[in-house]
Design a protein around this motif. Sequence first.
Motif, PDB file in Angstrom:
ATOM      1  N   LEU A  60       0.824  -1.205   0.000  1.00 38.55           N
ATOM      2  CA  LEU A  60       0.000   0.000   0.000  1.00 38.55           C
ATOM      3  C   LEU A  60       0.859   1.255   0.000  1.00 38.55           C
ATOM      4  N   SER A  61       1.976   1.239   0.706  1.00 41.42           N
ATOM      5  CA  SER A  61       2.896   2.383   0.709  1.00 41.42           C
ATOM      6  C   SER A  61       3.961   2.265  -0.369  1.00 41.42           C
ATOM      7  N   ILE A  62       4.576   1.105  -0.461  1.00 45.21           N
ATOM      8  CA  ILE A  62       5.727   0.932  -1.348  1.00 45.21           C
ATOM      9  C   ILE A  62       5.337   1.054  -2.812  1.00 45.21           C
ATOM     10  N   CYS A  63       4.131   0.642  -3.179  1.00 39.04           N
ATOM     11  CA  CYS A  63       3.706   0.778  -4.574  1.00 39.04           C
ATOM     12  C   CYS A  63       3.378   2.221  -4.933  1.00 39.04           C
ATOM     13  N   GLN A  64       3.288   3.101  -3.941  1.00 37.93           N
ATOM     14  CA  GLN A  64       3.250   4.536  -4.225  1.00 37.93           C
ATOM     15  C   GLN A  64       4.667   5.035  -4.496  1.00 37.93           C
ATOM     16  N   GLN A 133      12.571  -3.714   2.402  1.00 38.87           N
ATOM     17  CA  GLN A 133      12.027  -2.378   2.673  1.00 38.87           C
ATOM     18  C   GLN A 133      12.879  -1.617   3.685  1.00 38.87           C
ATOM     19  N   TRP A 134      13.340  -2.315   4.746  1.00 36.09           N
ATOM     20  CA  TRP A 134      14.006  -1.622   5.848  1.00 36.09           C
ATOM     21  C   TRP A 134      15.527  -1.795   5.875  1.00 36.09           C
ATOM     22  N   GLY A 135      16.058  -2.763   5.139  1.00 36.70           N
ATOM     23  CA  GLY A 135      17.501  -2.987   5.186  1.00 36.70           C
ATOM     24  C   GLY A 135      17.866  -3.983   6.262  1.00 36.70           C
ATOM     25  N   ASP A 136      18.642  -3.563   7.266  1.00 38.60           N
ATOM     26  CA  ASP A 136      19.013  -4.428   8.382  1.00 38.60           C
ATOM     27  C   ASP A 136      17.776  -4.680   9.246  1.00 38.60           C
ATOM     28  N   VAL A 137      17.532  -5.936   9.581  1.00 46.71           N
ATOM     29  CA  VAL A 137      16.368  -6.295  10.397  1.00 46.71           C
ATOM     30  C   VAL A 137      16.760  -7.406  11.372  1.00 46.71           C
ATOM     31  N   LEU A 345      -1.391 -11.974  -4.690  1.00 49.75           N
ATOM     32  CA  LEU A 345      -0.298 -12.698  -5.346  1.00 49.75           C
ATOM     33  C   LEU A 345       1.014 -12.415  -4.629  1.00 49.75           C
ATOM     34  N   LEU A 346       1.559 -13.440  -4.011  1.00 46.79           N
ATOM     35  CA  LEU A 346       2.842 -13.337  -3.326  1.00 46.79           C
ATOM     36  C   LEU A 346       3.993 -13.719  -4.246  1.00 46.79           C
ATOM     37  N   GLY A 347       3.686 -14.398  -5.312  1.00 42.46           N
ATOM     38  CA  GLY A 347       4.666 -14.800  -6.321  1.00 42.46           C
ATOM     39  C   GLY A 347       3.935 -15.506  -7.440  1.00 42.46           C
ATOM     40  N   SER A 348       4.329 -15.279  -8.681  1.00 42.98           N
ATOM     41  CA  SER A 348       3.570 -15.827  -9.804  1.00 42.98           C
ATOM     42  C   SER A 348       4.479 -16.407 -10.892  1.00 42.98           C
ATOM     43  N   TYR A 349       3.875 -17.263 -11.696  1.00 44.24           N
ATOM     44  CA  TYR A 349       4.566 -17.838 -12.852  1.00 44.24           C
ATOM     45  C   TYR A 349       4.972 -16.739 -13.825  1.00 44.24           C
ATOM     46  N   SER A 350       4.101 -15.751 -14.006  1.00 44.71           N
ATOM     47  CA  SER A 350       4.421 -14.638 -14.895  1.00 44.71           C
ATOM     48  C   SER A 350       5.672 -13.909 -14.412  1.00 44.71           C
ATOM     49  N   ASN A 431       2.568  -5.191  -5.937  1.00 52.78           N
ATOM     50  CA  ASN A 431       3.607  -6.063  -5.387  1.00 52.78           C
ATOM     51  C   ASN A 431       4.836  -5.204  -5.086  1.00 52.78           C
ATOM     52  N   PRO A 432       5.381  -5.251  -3.861  1.00 60.87           N
ATOM     53  CA  PRO A 432       6.571  -4.456  -3.535  1.00 60.87           C
ATOM     54  C   PRO A 432       7.768  -4.763  -4.424  1.00 60.87           C
ATOM     55  N   GLU A 433       7.705  -5.862  -5.169  1.00 61.63           N
ATOM     56  CA  GLU A 433       8.807  -6.208  -6.077  1.00 61.63           C
ATOM     57  C   GLU A 433       9.049  -5.110  -7.098  1.00 61.63           C
TER      58      GLU A 433
END
Length: 499
Positions: A60-64, A133-137, A345-350, A431-433
Motif C-alpha cells: 500500500l505504501s511501497i507501490c506509491q 524495505q528496511w535494510g538491516d532487520v 499474489l505473493l509470487g507468480s509464474y508470470s 507487489n513491492p517487487e
Amino acid sequence: MKVLKYIFSVTVATSFLIGCDDYLGDNVDPNKELPENVTEADLLPTAIYNSSSAHYSIALSICQYSQQLASYFEPGADTQEEVQISGGWSNIYLQALADLGQVVAIAEENGANHYLGVAKVLQAFNLGLATDQWGDVPFSSALKGEDDFKPSYDSQESIYTQINSLLNEAITLLEASGSSTIGEADLIYSGDLSKWIKTAYFLKAKYALHLSEVNQTEAIEGVLANVSSSFSSNEDDFQLVYNERNFNPWNSGVVLPNNTGNFSVLLSDQLVSLMDGTSIPFATIELDPRLPLITTIGDDTEYRGAINGSAGSHELAASEDDDGVSANTDLGANNFYSSQTAPVLLGSYSELRFMEAEALFLQNGGNATSVGSSVEAYNAYLAGVEANMDKLGVLPADKAAYLSDASVAVGADNLTMALIMREKFIATFLNPESFVDLRRYDFDPNVFIGLELPVGHNEILNGEWVRRAQYPASEQTRNGEQVEAVTKNIGEPVWWDRD
C-alpha cells in the motif's frame, strides 16, 4: 478456491497469565487454547494469513514509491515522504514470524518435516519482505520473547544468507518422506508439497536476482539454476485467495473506504501510461486489454491515471485546456486484484518468466540501453506476458491482438530491458517487487519509460529517489539503541542497491 475458515474459527494463545482465586477460579479464557495443546495445524493458517496481510500493508505504501499507485492526498508516500509501515512490521514480527517460530519448534519436536519445510519457506518470504524495505532487520536473536526484548539487528547481507539457507533446508525437508499431513491447514496449496517446493525455488531465483548489482554473474546463475525447478504454469502461483467472509485486503482497505468517500489510492499515471499507449505507442491496438480488468473508471471512456504528488488530479499534456482533469482509475469492487474474493499474489509464474527473461538478456551481454538478445530471452518475455494475461482472464482474441502488436512482438533482435520491465511492472501490480526493480536499475528512465519524480517531491531527498522505509516508531521506542545503530536516511540505498 481456498477458504480461510481457520482464521476466525481457531484462536491461539501462545502466552498468557494464569492465576488462581478462591472466588473467581482459574483466570483462563475459555475461548483460547492452552499452549501445550497448540499444534502446527493451529498456527500455520494464521501465519499464512498474516504473511499475506504484511504483503498488502507494505505494498500500500511501497507501490506509491514505485508509482504503480498514487494518493488522493499529499504529502505522504505519494511524494516520497518517510513511511514506517508499522502495520507491515507488526504483521511480520509480532504475528507471522512469531507463529512460524512456534510451528518450527513444535514440528521439530514432533518430527513433522513437512510442516517444518513449509514454515521455513514462509520464514524466508517474510524476512525478504522485511529486509527489502528496511535494510538491516532482526532475526537471529529475535522472537525470543522475555529472553530478549531488545534483539540486535542482522545486516541485510547476513539476512540474505539466512534466507537462502532457510530455502535450502525447506527443500530438503519437503522432499523427505514423512507421515505428517498438512491438508486444510495449508491455506495456499492444500498440502500439495510439490508446489511448496516450487515456491522455494521461485524465492531462491527471486532473491538471487535482487543481488544483480552486487554480483551480476552470480545473480544470473542463481536465477537460471532455479527457474526450471519452480513454477511451470499459473496453477502453481504462490497466492492466498480470499472469500465472501474474509475479504481481500485491497477490497476491505481501499475499495470499501473509497466507496464511502474515504479515498486513499488509485492507479498512477506512470502505470496507466504504460498500458494506454502513451509511453510506448501501440501499432494496431488502442489499449492494453488488462487495464479494464485492474481498474474501474465509472461512466468515463478515457483512462486517466493520477500523477504522483498531484493529490488525485491529472494534468494531461495534450493542451493547457485539459489541466486539472481529475484522475479516475480507482481499484474497483469487480477488478481482478481488488474484488472481495481476489487473491493476493505473493509470487507468480508470470513474474518468474520475466525474471528469466531479464537474466537471459543480461547473460547475452545486454544492459539498460542495449537492443537485441537471444531467442530464449525473447520467448521468456512473451511467455511472461501471456501468463499474466491468462491470469487476469483476458479474452483470447484480445490477448492475441496484444501479443502480435508491433510494440510487443518486436522479435529477439529488438528486445530491450525497457520492454521486459514494462511488462514486469504491469504483471507485478500491487507487489513491492516493483520497487526492488526500480532500485536495481537506479530509476533509469531508459528502463522505466516515462518515469519522473513526483510533484511536490520530498525536499529532504534533494532531488534524489527514495530508497528505503524507516523503522516504525514503536520499534524505535521499544528497542531504541539497536534501531539507532542501523537507522539511515530514506534516500540511502540498502545493501544490495549499488550504483
